[in-house]
Every structure is written in C-alpha cells, then in structure tokens.
Design an enzyme around this catalytic site. Structure first.
Site, PDB file in Angstrom:
ATOM      1  N   GLU A   1     -10.187 -65.553  30.012  1.00 22.84           N
ATOM      2  CA  GLU A   1     -11.097 -66.266  30.915  1.00 22.84           C
ATOM      3  C   GLU A   1     -11.468 -67.644  30.396  1.00 22.84           C
ATOM      4  O   GLU A   1     -11.477 -68.626  31.150  1.00 22.84           O
ATOM      5  CB  GLU A   1     -12.364 -65.447  31.166  1.00 22.84           C
ATOM      6  CG  GLU A   1     -12.182 -64.271  32.128  1.00 22.84           C
ATOM      7  CD  GLU A   1     -11.669 -63.008  31.455  1.00 22.84           C
ATOM      8  OE1 GLU A   1     -11.396 -63.055  30.233  1.00 22.84           O
ATOM      9  OE2 GLU A   1     -11.534 -61.982  32.144  1.00 22.84           O
TER      10      GLU A   1
ATOM     11  N   HIS B   1     -20.670 -54.632  32.999  1.00 26.07           N
ATOM     12  CA  HIS B   1     -19.930 -54.995  34.209  1.00 26.07           C
ATOM     13  C   HIS B   1     -20.822 -55.197  35.429  1.00 26.07           C
ATOM     14  O   HIS B   1     -20.335 -55.231  36.539  1.00 26.07           O
ATOM     15  CB  HIS B   1     -18.917 -53.895  34.565  1.00 26.07           C
ATOM     16  CG  HIS B   1     -17.681 -53.889  33.720  1.00 26.07           C
ATOM     17  ND1 HIS B   1     -17.697 -53.952  32.347  1.00 26.07           N
ATOM     18  CD2 HIS B   1     -16.371 -53.818  34.055  1.00 26.07           C
ATOM     19  CE1 HIS B   1     -16.461 -53.899  31.896  1.00 26.07           C
ATOM     20  NE2 HIS B   1     -15.633 -53.822  32.896  1.00 26.07           N
TER      21      HIS B   1
HETATM   22  C1  LIG Z   1     -13.257 -60.122  29.869  1.00 27.90           C
HETATM   23  C2  LIG Z   1     -12.685 -59.133  30.810  1.00 27.90           C
HETATM   24  N1  LIG Z   1     -11.784 -59.546  31.717  1.00 27.90           N
HETATM   25  C3  LIG Z   1     -11.234 -58.654  32.575  1.00 27.90           C
HETATM   26  C4  LIG Z   1     -11.594 -57.339  32.547  1.00 27.90           C
HETATM   27  C5  LIG Z   1     -10.976 -56.353  33.535  1.00 27.90           C
HETATM   28  N2  LIG Z   1     -10.010 -55.492  32.857  1.00 27.90           N
HETATM   29  C6  LIG Z   1     -10.386 -54.298  32.370  1.00 27.90           C
HETATM   30  S1  LIG Z   1      -9.161 -53.553  31.567  1.00 27.90           S
HETATM   31  C7  LIG Z   1      -8.080 -54.800  31.833  1.00 27.90           C
HETATM   32  C8  LIG Z   1      -6.691 -54.691  31.306  1.00 27.90           C
HETATM   33  C9  LIG Z   1      -6.641 -54.579  29.824  1.00 27.90           C
HETATM   34  O1  LIG Z   1      -5.388 -54.194  29.378  1.00 27.90           O
HETATM   35  P1  LIG Z   1      -5.092 -53.811  27.879  1.00 27.90           P
HETATM   36  O2  LIG Z   1      -5.888 -54.684  26.967  1.00 27.90           O
HETATM   37  O3  LIG Z   1      -3.637 -53.819  27.687  1.00 27.90           O
HETATM   38  O4  LIG Z   1      -5.675 -52.338  27.700  1.00 27.90           O
HETATM   39  P2  LIG Z   1      -5.214 -50.987  28.421  1.00 27.90           P
HETATM   40  O5  LIG Z   1      -5.937 -50.918  29.717  1.00 27.90           O
HETATM   41  O6  LIG Z   1      -3.747 -51.012  28.564  1.00 27.90           O
HETATM   42  O7  LIG Z   1      -5.691 -49.889  27.526  1.00 27.90           O
HETATM   43  C10 LIG Z   1      -8.703 -55.796  32.585  1.00 27.90           C
HETATM   44  C11 LIG Z   1      -8.047 -57.031  33.041  1.00 27.90           C
HETATM   45  C12 LIG Z   1     -12.566 -56.958  31.594  1.00 27.90           C
HETATM   46  N3  LIG Z   1     -12.995 -55.683  31.502  1.00 27.90           N
HETATM   47  N4  LIG Z   1     -13.079 -57.858  30.735  1.00 27.90           N
END
Ligand SMILES: Cc1ncc(C[n+]2csc(CCOP(=O)(O)OP(=O)(O)O)c2C)c(N)n1
Ligand SMILES: [Mg+2]
Lengths: 331, 387
Positions: free
Chosen positions: A65, A134
């Site tokens: 972000e 959130h």
């Molecule tokens: C700062 C922020 N941006 C976006 C999100 C929304 N979000 C939650 S999980 C995720 C994907 C994360 O993927 P990864 O780090 O690979 O973890 P995984 O879900 O595969 O365990 C996103 C974009 C968030 N929670 N926090």
C-alpha cells in the site's frame, strides 16, 4: 431526467460505471490496487474493467500500500489522474505517510505548482465482524487533514454521481465506500450526471429534529425516522454526502427550522466529523436550540469481533432513537 | 544459497534420506496434531457456512506440516507471531482447541474473550503473540519480540546464564506479505541488530488471487531478498513435516547459538481458497490435484506406515481428533456471549471507562481483576512509576 432511463443497479455497479465512464472519457484516468484486475476486485467493484481497458490501465499491484499509493501520487504530480483502490480503508494506514503527508500537501508545499488529482477509494467502517484491525472508520482520522476532500455516499445514485465528480476533481479525494452497502440496489439513470461536492441531500423532511448523518448511517437514521414517526416525532434526515467540504449551510438551515440536532457518525467521538458538526451547530444555531447537540458514534473502544459486542459498538437504531428522544426531552 | 531440501515447486515431494529418525511416538504425535488441525479447519468451514463464525476466516488446510514442524523445533519459551491464517499455529503451540473455537464463535470462552476473532488468536501462556490481520504487520513485531528476548537475556539478566541470548522467535508471514515495506524494514533491523529471529515465509504460491510471480520480483527465489539484509536465506520443504522439522531444528539451534536472524522460504500450498469466499479461478484444478498428491498428512501417514502404523491406529487418531474438535464446538456453543460491559474492558490497562464527553474518562466499577500481561514481568517498573 426521464423515468424511462432509470434502472436498478447495485452500489458496486454504480461505482464501477462512474470509473469506467471517466476512463472512456479521459485517458489520464487509470485504476490500480490489489486484485482489481484479474480477480475483478476483492469485492467485485471493478468487475470487467480489465477486459475493457486492458492491463495498462487496470493494474494489479502487490500488497504494498505504501509503495503503490506513493507511486500513484507521483503519477498524479505528473498529470495522470489515478484511482487507487484500497481493499479496505483499514489497510490505507500502511500508506499513511504518502496519503496524508504527500497528497494533501503537494499543492501547498510547492506554492501551487504541483497538484494531486487522485482518488483513493475502498471499504470503510465496521459491521462485518472483522475485528479491530479491519474495522476502521477513517473519516474520524483523516478528515482532520486540510488539503483532502472526503466523500461518503449512502446509496448507489450518489455513489455514481459523486465518484464522477471525484475523478474530475483536481485535488486528492478520499472516497469512502461501505462493504455493507456494496450490494444495496437503487435507481440510477443511464444518462450521465454529476453530483457536486458540499451539497447535502434532505433524505427525509421533518420538523422536530434534524439528524445529520454520514454514509451508511443515513440509512439507519432513515429507519429511525420511520419508527419515531409512530411516536409523533418528525425527523429531518440530512445525508451529508461529503465530509470535506461540509455543507454547513444545509445543516444550519435545517436546525434553525427544527431547533434540535442529533449527529450520527460511525467514527469515534473524540475529534470527529460529529464533534465538528456539533461545534458548528452550537456556534451558528445557539439561540435556536432547545437542547445541546446529541451525538451518536461508535463506542470509544477498538472494534470487537463478537457479534453482540459489535452490534452494541456501532451506532444502531436503538441508540439513535434514544438520542433523538433525549434531545427532545421525550425520554 | 543453502538448500536444505529439494524444491517442491513442481508439486513433487521427494523423500529425504540423510536425516536421523524421529522417535515413533513423536512422529505419531505430529500426525495427530496435523490431523487435529485439518479436522478443526474442516469444521470451521462448516461452522462458517452455518454462520456460527463471522468475519473473515482463513483456513490452514494443506499447510499443517509447517506449523507443526516448525513449532516442534522450538521450546515453549520461544515466542511466536503470525498472520491471520493462524488457527494451525495456535493449535500447534498448544492452545486448547476449545479456546480457539470459542474465539471464532465470538464467545467469552475464546482465547481473546471473543474480542479478536479468527484472525487475531493470542495465547500468552503459550507465548503466541497473535494472529495479525494487517498483511506484514506482524514481522516488525516479531523482530521486536526477538529484540526483547535478547535484551532480557543479555541486559536485564546480564549476570545470569552467562548473559547470553537464548531464545529464538519465529515470525511467520505469507509470500504476498513479502511485498510490504514494513517487512523489509524489519529484516534490515533484524540483520543490523543481530536479532535472534527466524522469519518464515509460508510460500504457498498465492496471495489471494495473485500468484507469486505476478506480484513479486525474484518470486522463484525469494531468499535473495533477505540476503541483502545480511540474513541467511534457506529454502525448506513445508509439505513433509519430518523434513520441515529437521531443517528447522538446525536453524533454531543455530540462531540460539549465534543470535543472528535467518529467513526461510517455506514451500507449501494452500489447498482451499484464500478465505471462505474464493472460487479459486486463478489456478487450475490440475495444479491443485498435483499438490494434493503431496498432502502433508498423507506423506507423514505413508512414512509411518513403513514404520508400522496400522490402519486401525490411523482410525483411532481420526476418532480422537474428531471427538476433540466436536467437543470444542460444543464447548464454544455453550460458552456465553461476552457481556455488553466487556465492550469497555481492556481498552486501557488501568480500568478506565470510555470517553463520555467530560474532561476525564470514567473509572469502571467492579473489583480490580488481577490478570497477567506481557511476557517480561513489569511489576517492578510499575511500582517505580508510582513512586
Ligand atoms: C495491509 C493489508 N493489505 C491487504 C490486506 C488484505 N489481504 C488479506 S490476506 C491477503 C493476501 C496475503 O497473501 P499471503 O501473504 O501470501 O498469505 P496467505 O493468505 O497466502 O497465507 C490480502 C491482500 C490486508 N489484510 N492487509
Ligand atoms: Mg500466500
């Protein structure tokens, strides 16, 4: 506007139509954010936009972000007009420096040389049991900052007209959507229209008490208006539409008519749009008021996860009705 | 780059040979833990459909070997912090499934009294410092946990235990989180201050609908990122708990001895969608099937069968975990919702009430409840503050 061209669409479609129309009209406009392109948006607001505009204008970003908000601000300084989607405004806190320290100050700091025509948009507010991290209502935090404009629509029609204005605006606009409202259906004309900033809408006319509300809270205030009618209380509900600029005139005119004012603002009470409205009304309508301005906010605690606690945390119909009755000495 | 395991990027899990044998009882316990997590997550998915669980819910199915294998390599006093896909870590760390489930049900019996929910599991007694919902946010915190253990071991307790850092923090993140600036700042700090932390990137190949190569430069070899911060980067197979354990054991021992941070590219795969509302259109069924062939539970079960595990033994474990999870759901169901007054509790350490528009917040009524907080006892400091 002829009835024949009206159709019912969802809030999310209204936002998308506004973005797509502006992108057709102006090549400088583009959309970026997490999952906006191939996934069609985490909340499907940008559904189909990749297909129409291609990957150079509808851009998937990594979960960075701070990086992509800053990048978009740089692009805006050059003259592009980016729309930046935060999957949730809660995640914009990671980008606090660029969105608060760069975007709103660029014009001022450069002595008028570099503006920042950019729109930041995404979900705002609690209500989905997402827990403290959130569930931000960022209007409390960010409306404090001069140099930004802040939009908080309550229905599909307003969302579309305000989004188009936001994209054409030459200043940074913070556009607050609510996940709770994305599926809300409402009438939106097929013809183009724009809604100017700083013009509140009288969502319900009334004579006993003015309820000043923002975004999703407008809809709850309207329910309360119907309920209280049964008790013989006539509420006027003002949908403010934008927080900055704030339509002070509409508030003052209404309160001068009703003599009572309740503010419903889903952010925390301390230093908030609600406290700003209260200060304004106390100053401008001092002699017209029969009681002090009553305020309904989220509880002064981090958002809880448990359903029952979250319901109590948020401004709800019961608390709003109590505030109105109390303001009118009817409790 | 040192590679402790052959990559499973092609979905193939190859047996590792040159490791010592894990005692049968231990390995069997790992199987039980992994099966417990799997059963727990399946029931969570069901409970979510039944609207018993609200908010966001991210299940750990497919990645069980990671939490179990890595945490087995730690000691109970080693701190752990992770992201929102946290049920597996909580259970592997020893949280009672009842408390985990009740948290998801939003009940007072939950590990965070219903305040945190699925994404925010905390367990002070088991040194689990959360469950964090903001992508990447837990990594600076993890580095801070390591800073604190090192400080306590080397500064506060300079005259005990030879004044040497002796705890290791595990800080987990997803592959998508690797693109957060805070993660990079934290890695630089860990490298700069010689902090005893292992940053474990659970590289399941996807962040929501974005495959790692679409969102991350050098996605095929992410450990190069840590190397730029002076942190050794190691790739580990996270689909084979025995391999995960041995590779991690080596690293944990090393960090305990050297107090130098290490980065792990933990290769794994998330079998289900990102959260409960993900149709998984961004990947093929064939790819999923390829990884499912290497299901970490199946891999361990096959290994144990070679060592004498019978189908009856397996069924017995299955019965046991099913009963445990069922009991956790019953317990959660019977746990009361938090009282409304709890809305205002724990905002401050002192029992201040909410801001009510007067010049001072109000004290909440009721007796002061003694509760433990933080890991390092700060009683002395607090007394000093009062003087
Ligand atoms: C700062 C922020 N941006 C976006 C999100 C929304 N979000 C939650 S999980 C995720 C994907 C994360 O993927 P990864 O780090 O690979 O973890 P995984 O879900 O595969 O365990 C996103 C974009 C968030 N929670 N926090
Ligand atoms: Mg991932």
């Amino acid at each position: 506007m002829s009835i024949a061209t009206m159709r019912e669409i969802e809030f999310r479609d209204a936002v998308r139509e506004a973005m797509s129309e502006e992108m057709r009209r102006d090549m400088r406009v583009m959309l970026m954010g997490e999952e906006v392109a191939q996934y069609n948006g985490a909340y499907k607001v940008s559904r189909g936009m990749l297909d129409e505009f291609g990957p150079r204008r509808v851009i998937d970003t990594p979960i960075s972000e701070s990086g992509f908000a800053g990048m978009a601000i740089g692009a805006a300084m050059m003259g592009l007009r980016p729309i930046v989607e935060f999957m949730s405004w809660s995640f914009s806190l990671v980008a606090a420096d660029p969105i608060l320290n760069n975007a709103p100050k660029m014009l001022y700091m450069s002595g008028g040389q570099f503006g920042c025509p950019i729109v930041f948009r995404g979900n705002d507010g609690a209500g989905g049991q997402l827990g403290s991290t959130h569930s931000w209502s960022v209007e409390g935090l960010f409306s404090n900052v001069p140099g930004i404009k802040m939009v908080i629509p309550s229905n599909p029609y307003d969302a579309k007209g305000l989004m188009k204005t936001a994209i054409r605006d030459d200043d940074p606009v913070f556009f607050l959507e609510s996940e709770r409202l994305l599926s809300m259906r409402g009438e939106v004309p097929e013809e183009e229209y724009l809604i100017p900033f700083g013009q509140a809408r009288i969502a319900r006319a009334g004579t006993d008490c003015t309820i000043v509300a923002f975004g999703r809270m407008v809809n709850i205030a309207l329910e309360v208006g119907i309920e209280l009618e049964k008790e013989g209380i006539s509420c006027e509900v003002l949908d403010m539409r934008t927080i900055r600029p704030l339509d002070a005139g509409s508030i003052i005119r209404s309160v001068k008519r009703t003599g009572a004012c309740v503010v419903v603002d889903q952010s925390w009470s301390f230093g908030s749009p609600g406290s700003e409205v209260a200060a304004l009304v106390h100053r401008e309508c001092f002699d017209d008021l029969d009681n002090y301005v009553h305020r309904v906010h989220s509880a002064d605690v981090p958002a809880p996860y448990a359903h029952n606690l979250e319901q109590e945390y948020l401004p709800n119909a019961r608390r709003i009705a109590e505030a109105v009755r109390s303001c009118l000495y009817r409790s | 780059m040192p590679t402790s395991a052959s990559s499973n990027a092609d979905g193939q899990v190859r047996p590792k040979s040159n490791r010592p044998e894990v005692p049968m009882a231990t390995a069997k316990n790992w199987l039980r833990e992994m099966m417990l997590i799997r059963e727990f997550e399946l029931r969570c998915m069901q409970a979510y459909q039944d609207k018993k669980i609200g908010g966001f819910c991210h299940v750990y199915i497919g990645q069980e070997a990671v939490a179990v294998g890595t945490i087995a390599a730690t000691e109970a006093r080693d701190p752990i912090v992770t992201a929102y896909r946290d049920h597996g870590h909580a259970l592997a760390r020893g949280m009672d499934p009842k408390h985990c489930m009740a948290e998801m049900y939003g009940r007072i019996g939950g590990c965070a009294k219903g305040k945190g929910g699925s994404m925010h599991m905390f367990d002070r007694d088991n040194n689990l410092f959360g469950g964090h919902g903001i992508v990447g946010a837990q990594i600076p915190l993890g580095v801070g946990l390591a800073f604190a253990t090192k400080y306590e071991d080397e500064v506060i307790n300079a005259d005990k235990n030879g004044g040497k850092s002796n705890r290791v923090t595990l800080a987990f993140l997803g592959d998508g989180a690797l693109n957060q600036g805070s993660v990079h700042e934290a890695m630089n700090l860990a490298g700069l201050f010689d902090l005893p932390v292992i940053i474990i990137c659970e590289n399941n190949g996807y962040s929501m609908g974005t495959s790692i190569v679409r969102g991350t430069t050098m996605g095929h070899q992410i450990s190069v990122k840590s190397e730029a911060y002076g942190m050794e980067g190691v790739e580990i197979d996270g689909m084979d708990v025995i391999e995960t354990y041995w590779a991690m054991k080596e690293l944990v021992d090393k960090v305990r001895a050297t107090s130098r941070p290490i980065f792990v590219d933990m290769r794994c795969y998330r079998f289900k969608g990102h959260s409960m509302s993900d149709p998984r259109k961004y990947r093929t069924r064939e790819e999923e099937e390829r990884y499912e062939q290497g299901d970490p539970i199946g891999v361990l079960k096959a290994h144990l069968e070679l060592r004498g595990l019978t189908e009856d033994d397996h069924k017995e474990i299955q019965r046991e975990v099913r009963a445990t999870v069922k009991a956790s759901m019953d317990w959660a169901e019977n746990s009361p919702t938090p009282p409304t007054s709890d809305l205002y509790r724990d905002v401050y350490r002192e029992r201040w009430g909410p801001y009510t528009g007067t010049s001072e917040p109000e004290m909440l009524g009721g007796a002061e409840i003694e509760c433990k907080f933080n890991a390092i006892d700060t009683t002395i400091d607090r007394k000093a503050d009062l003087l």
